[in-house]
Design a protein around this motif. Structure first.
Motif, PDB file in Angstrom:
ATOM      1  N   GLY A 317      61.701  30.949  31.978  1.00 38.65           N
ATOM      2  CA  GLY A 317      60.770  30.928  30.852  1.00 38.65           C
ATOM      3  C   GLY A 317      59.320  31.185  31.199  1.00 38.65           C
ATOM      4  N   LEU A 318      59.078  31.886  32.311  1.00 38.58           N
ATOM      5  CA  LEU A 318      57.703  32.241  32.628  1.00 38.58           C
ATOM      6  C   LEU A 318      57.242  33.393  31.744  1.00 38.58           C
ATOM      7  CD1 LEU A 318      57.668  32.113  36.536  1.00 38.58           C
ATOM      8  CD2 LEU A 318      57.053  30.325  34.909  1.00 38.58           C
ATOM      9  N   LYS A 319      55.993  33.360  31.339  1.00 32.55           N
ATOM     10  CA  LYS A 319      55.425  34.406  30.509  1.00 32.55           C
ATOM     11  C   LYS A 319      55.131  35.635  31.362  1.00 32.55           C
ATOM     12  CE  LYS A 319      53.514  35.870  26.605  1.00 32.55           C
ATOM     13  NZ  LYS A 319      54.236  35.993  25.342  1.00 32.55           N
ATOM     14  N   ARG A 320      55.692  36.778  30.943  1.00 31.47           N
ATOM     15  CA  ARG A 320      55.422  38.011  31.687  1.00 31.47           C
ATOM     16  C   ARG A 320      54.047  38.535  31.289  1.00 31.47           C
ATOM     17  NH1 ARG A 320      55.229  43.399  32.222  1.00 31.47           N
ATOM     18  NH2 ARG A 320      56.389  44.313  33.959  1.00 31.47           N
ATOM     19  N   ARG A 321      53.150  38.635  32.282  1.00 24.24           N
ATOM     20  CA  ARG A 321      51.794  39.101  32.028  1.00 24.24           C
ATOM     21  C   ARG A 321      51.485  40.244  32.984  1.00 24.24           C
ATOM     22  NH1 ARG A 321      48.308  33.606  31.996  1.00 24.24           N
ATOM     23  NH2 ARG A 321      46.647  35.061  31.442  1.00 24.24           N
ATOM     24  N   PRO A 322      50.998  41.360  32.482  1.00 22.55           N
ATOM     25  CA  PRO A 322      50.744  42.523  33.350  1.00 22.55           C
ATOM     26  C   PRO A 322      49.820  42.199  34.510  1.00 22.55           C
ATOM     27  CG  PRO A 322      50.598  43.159  31.036  1.00 22.55           C
ATOM     28  CD  PRO A 322      50.724  41.669  31.065  1.00 22.55           C
ATOM     29  N   GLU A 323      48.757  41.403  34.262  1.00 26.14           N
ATOM     30  CA  GLU A 323      47.830  41.093  35.340  1.00 26.14           C
ATOM     31  C   GLU A 323      48.495  40.270  36.435  1.00 26.14           C
ATOM     32  OE1 GLU A 323      47.699  40.214  32.167  1.00 26.14           O
ATOM     33  OE2 GLU A 323      46.332  38.525  31.822  1.00 26.14           O
ATOM     34  N   PHE A 404      42.320  44.386  46.806  1.00 32.40           N
ATOM     35  CA  PHE A 404      42.384  42.921  46.837  1.00 32.40           C
ATOM     36  C   PHE A 404      41.432  42.316  45.819  1.00 32.40           C
ATOM     37  CE2 PHE A 404      41.715  38.631  48.295  1.00 32.40           C
ATOM     38  CZ  PHE A 404      42.969  38.246  48.726  1.00 32.40           C
ATOM     39  N   PHE A 405      40.265  42.956  45.628  1.00 31.68           N
ATOM     40  CA  PHE A 405      39.335  42.460  44.619  1.00 31.68           C
ATOM     41  C   PHE A 405      39.960  42.513  43.229  1.00 31.68           C
ATOM     42  CE2 PHE A 405      36.310  43.512  41.278  1.00 31.68           C
ATOM     43  CZ  PHE A 405      35.444  42.436  41.337  1.00 31.68           C
ATOM     44  N   ILE A 406      40.637  43.615  42.919  1.00 29.80           N
ATOM     45  CA  ILE A 406      41.292  43.738  41.613  1.00 29.80           C
ATOM     46  C   ILE A 406      42.375  42.678  41.473  1.00 29.80           C
ATOM     47  CG2 ILE A 406      42.763  45.224  40.200  1.00 29.80           C
ATOM     48  CD1 ILE A 406      41.198  47.600  41.242  1.00 29.80           C
ATOM     49  N   ALA A 407      43.197  42.526  42.519  1.00 24.40           N
ATOM     50  CA  ALA A 407      44.260  41.520  42.467  1.00 24.40           C
ATOM     51  C   ALA A 407      43.672  40.123  42.277  1.00 24.40           C
ATOM     52  CB  ALA A 407      45.088  41.580  43.747  1.00 24.40           C
ATOM     53  N   LYS A 408      42.637  39.802  43.016  1.00 31.05           N
ATOM     54  CA  LYS A 408      42.003  38.484  42.914  1.00 31.05           C
ATOM     55  C   LYS A 408      41.446  38.257  41.509  1.00 31.05           C
ATOM     56  CE  LYS A 408      38.380  35.739  45.188  1.00 31.05           C
ATOM     57  NZ  LYS A 408      37.424  35.610  44.079  1.00 31.05           N
ATOM     58  N   LEU A 411      44.411  37.839  38.985  1.00 31.08           N
ATOM     59  CA  LEU A 411      45.142  36.578  39.161  1.00 31.08           C
ATOM     60  C   LEU A 411      44.290  35.380  38.752  1.00 31.08           C
ATOM     61  CD1 LEU A 411      46.946  37.368  42.525  1.00 31.08           C
ATOM     62  CD2 LEU A 411      48.002  37.102  40.278  1.00 31.08           C
ATOM     63  N   GLU A 412      42.997  35.448  39.008  1.00 35.02           N
ATOM     64  CA  GLU A 412      42.130  34.350  38.571  1.00 35.02           C
ATOM     65  C   GLU A 412      42.073  34.262  37.056  1.00 35.02           C
ATOM     66  OE1 GLU A 412      38.457  35.098  40.558  1.00 35.02           O
ATOM     67  OE2 GLU A 412      39.026  33.948  42.348  1.00 35.02           O
ATOM     68  N   ARG A 413      42.298  35.380  36.357  1.00 31.33           N
ATOM     69  CA  ARG A 413      42.360  35.345  34.900  1.00 31.33           C
ATOM     70  C   ARG A 413      43.572  34.572  34.411  1.00 31.33           C
ATOM     71  NH1 ARG A 413      37.836  36.724  32.273  1.00 31.33           N
ATOM     72  NH2 ARG A 413      39.121  37.201  30.473  1.00 31.33           N
ATOM     73  N   THR A 414      44.585  34.452  35.248  1.00 24.38           N
ATOM     74  CA  THR A 414      45.766  33.672  34.883  1.00 24.38           C
ATOM     75  C   THR A 414      45.630  32.214  35.298  1.00 24.38           C
ATOM     76  OG1 THR A 414      46.969  34.075  36.960  1.00 24.38           O
ATOM     77  CG2 THR A 414      47.155  35.750  35.228  1.00 24.38           C
ATOM     78  N   GLY A 415      44.511  31.829  35.896  1.00 25.59           N
ATOM     79  CA  GLY A 415      44.304  30.446  36.329  1.00 25.59           C
ATOM     80  C   GLY A 415      44.637  30.186  37.775  1.00 25.59           C
ATOM     81  N   ARG A 441      47.663  32.620  49.771  1.00 25.86           N
ATOM     82  CA  ARG A 441      48.315  31.600  48.957  1.00 25.86           C
ATOM     83  C   ARG A 441      47.712  31.578  47.557  1.00 25.86           C
ATOM     84  NH1 ARG A 441      49.578  25.256  50.410  1.00 25.86           N
ATOM     85  NH2 ARG A 441      49.857  24.538  48.274  1.00 25.86           N
ATOM     86  N   LEU A 442      48.602  31.480  46.568  1.00 24.70           N
ATOM     87  CA  LEU A 442      48.218  31.449  45.160  1.00 24.70           C
ATOM     88  C   LEU A 442      48.741  30.156  44.548  1.00 24.70           C
ATOM     89  CD1 LEU A 442      49.450  35.072  44.394  1.00 24.70           C
ATOM     90  CD2 LEU A 442      47.123  34.404  44.993  1.00 24.70           C
ATOM     91  N   ASP A 443      47.878  29.400  43.873  1.00 24.63           N
ATOM     92  CA  ASP A 443      48.271  28.139  43.243  1.00 24.63           C
ATOM     93  C   ASP A 443      47.903  28.182  41.767  1.00 24.63           C
ATOM     94  OD1 ASP A 443      49.098  26.367  45.612  1.00 24.63           O
ATOM     95  OD2 ASP A 443      47.149  27.119  46.251  1.00 24.63           O
ATOM     96  N   TRP A 444      48.876  27.798  40.913  1.00 23.92           N
ATOM     97  CA  TRP A 444      48.656  27.737  39.466  1.00 23.92           C
ATOM     98  C   TRP A 444      49.070  26.381  38.910  1.00 23.92           C
ATOM     99  CZ3 TRP A 444      51.080  32.021  41.631  1.00 23.92           C
ATOM    100  CH2 TRP A 444      50.522  33.275  41.378  1.00 23.92           C
TER     101      TRP A 444
END
Length: 457
Positions: A317-323, A404-408, A411-415, A441-444
């Motif tokens: 049930g994760l929300k699919r988000r393009p970013e 990497f800047f774009i990815a960062k 991903l930060e827009r997703t929290g 590492r990515l934490d949400w």
């Protein structure tokens, strides 16, 4: 997916200087000079060459009038034109200062303004030329100038050492402000272009995600006219029982039926795709992000999922988000690009939080890169590694850090909270247990990925 950033204007460091900006500043400067001189002469009663001062101010006003009448106010100036306007402002202000005491005039500090503007927006050769002109004018004003305006019959003589100190302070301020303004302008230009590239990437990903819905809409809209064509063709075939055109009518019926079958299949795939895209499992999310690199130069991608409950090996049930997809994909691509043989994607979660760690077995980040990773357009030599292996065995230079800047940013827009570093280096004692390489590492908060709507930049 390779990202081509928006072209970066070289003449203005990513900025443009309009004629209206300079004319407005010149109006303000001329008005300020006029008011100050009139107050000093008429209200304070200080002696100064009023006629020559007003003539210098009039020259500035005449230039503004000529420019406004001959040129469209919203026009963008070329570097040479902008440098010419700023050079005139420097000379005009120097003339006024020469007539009113030189560097001993408290308003001498204003000579720094045109030079600072030049340093912040003009190409390097024009900026250095104007800084050199400002330095020459300040030096001349320190040596040659009329007396500081004062009451008639009274002369103000400042100590020579004080005059030298004023000149030194203005020269230092000129250099400092020029470097500061140029650095800030350059950073702003880099960030603006990088964010524009990020917006372009997100828009592209959202367009790809919308294709399924577009297919369903097309199938729905085309279904009715195709049914009408098929029915009409059947009636024509029935009436043309013994006519040569009967076979053509039957062909139309068959092709119309085929078109309807294709549209039905597209509609079914789109409906299934919407359900799959809008809500997906964690495993599906990571596999979709890593799919383009599963056969990249022999590097294998290993996936490890671990939650608090052994009976729930995955998160649904994760929300699919393009970013989210694109950000993960960019980080995995970077790890695959520099890995020697394997990349590991470890996902750990609790009831509230989700953590995804991407590890590779390559050389790791350089010491300089560790402190600068995430900045757009890194200078050459500051990349994660100096070179990278391609799948065909050749060597290529690393990019400029934009990926990497774009990815960062996405991903930060997703929290997400993002960390990075190097795995422990091998030693003689830990050669078997401490692999080298890099990690990101990515934490949400888990609720962000389940319930957050799509976000834009």
């Amino acid at each position: 997916m390779a990202i081509t950033p928006p072209p970066q204007p070289v003449s203005y460091m990513g900025r443009y200087l309009r004629l209206r900006t300079l004319t407005n500043l010149r109006w303000m400067g001329a008005a300020g000079q006029m008011v100050t001189i009139l107050i000093v002469y008429f209200f304070l009663g200080f002696h100064l060459p009023l006629g020559w001062c007003l003539a210098a101010i009039a020259a500035s006003l005449w230039l503004n009038l000529f420019t406004v009448l001959r040129t469209e106010s919203g026009a963008t100036l070329s570097p040479l034109e902008a440098a010419g306007h700023l050079a005139f402002d420097l000379v005009q202000l120097a003339i006024v200062l020469f007539l009113t005491g030189g560097l001993s005039n408290p308003f001498a500090v204003l000579i720094l303004a045109p030079a600072t503007i030049a340093a912040s927006v003009l190409p390097r050769k024009f900026a250095w030329s104007l800084l050199g002109l400002a330095f020459v004018l300040m030096s001349l004003l320190a040596l040659f100038h009329l007396d500081l305006p004062w009451r008639e019959g009274t002369e103000v003589v400042l100590p020579r050492l004080y005059a030298i100190g004023v000149w030194i302070s203005l020269v230092i301020a000129l250099g400092f402000l020029a470097i500061y303004a140029r650095q800030v302008a350059a950073e702003h230009s880099k960030m603006t272009n990088a964010l524009a590239a990020t917006q372009m990437v997100l828009a592209r990903e959202e367009q790809v995600s919308a294709l399924g819905g577009l297919a369903a809409a097309a199938a729905h809209e085309l279904g009715t006219p195709l049914a009408t064509i098929q029915l009409t063709a059947k009636e024509m075939a029935a009436e043309l029982e013994d006519h040569d055109l009967r076979e053509d009518a039957l062909l139309v019926v068959a092709q119309a039926r085929r078109c309807r079958d294709i549209l039905t299949r597209l509609s079914d795939d789109a409906a299934a795709g919407d359900a799959r895209h809008d809500n997906m499992s964690l495993r599906a999310l990571i596999e979709e992000a890593a799919a383009p690199f599963t056969e990249f130069g022999g590097v294998r991608i290993e996936l490890s999922l671990r939650g608090p409950d052994p009976d729930m090996p995955d998160i649904e049930g994760l929300k699919r988000r393009p970013e989210l997809i694109y950000g993960l994909r960019n980080i995995i691509e970077n790890a695959v690009k520099y890995a020697r043989g394997s990349v590991t994607v470890e996902a750990r979660w609790s009831e509230r939080d989700l953590s995804i760690c991407i590890l590779d077995d390559g050389e790791g980040f350089s010491s300089e890169m560790l402190s600068r990773l995430g900045e757009p357009y890194l200078a050459r030599g500051s990349e994660r590694r100096n070179t990278a292996r391609r799948h065909d065995g050749t060597v290529e230079r690393d990019g400029l850090g934009l990926g990497f800047f774009i990815a960062k940013t996405l991903l930060e827009r997703t929290g997400a909270r993002i960390g990075h570093g190097n795995r422990p280096r091998r030693t003689e004692e830990t050669a078997e247990t401490a692999p080298k390489g890099a990690w990101v590492r990515l934490d949400w908060p888990l609720a962000n990925l389940k319930n957050s709507p799509k976000s834009g930049l």
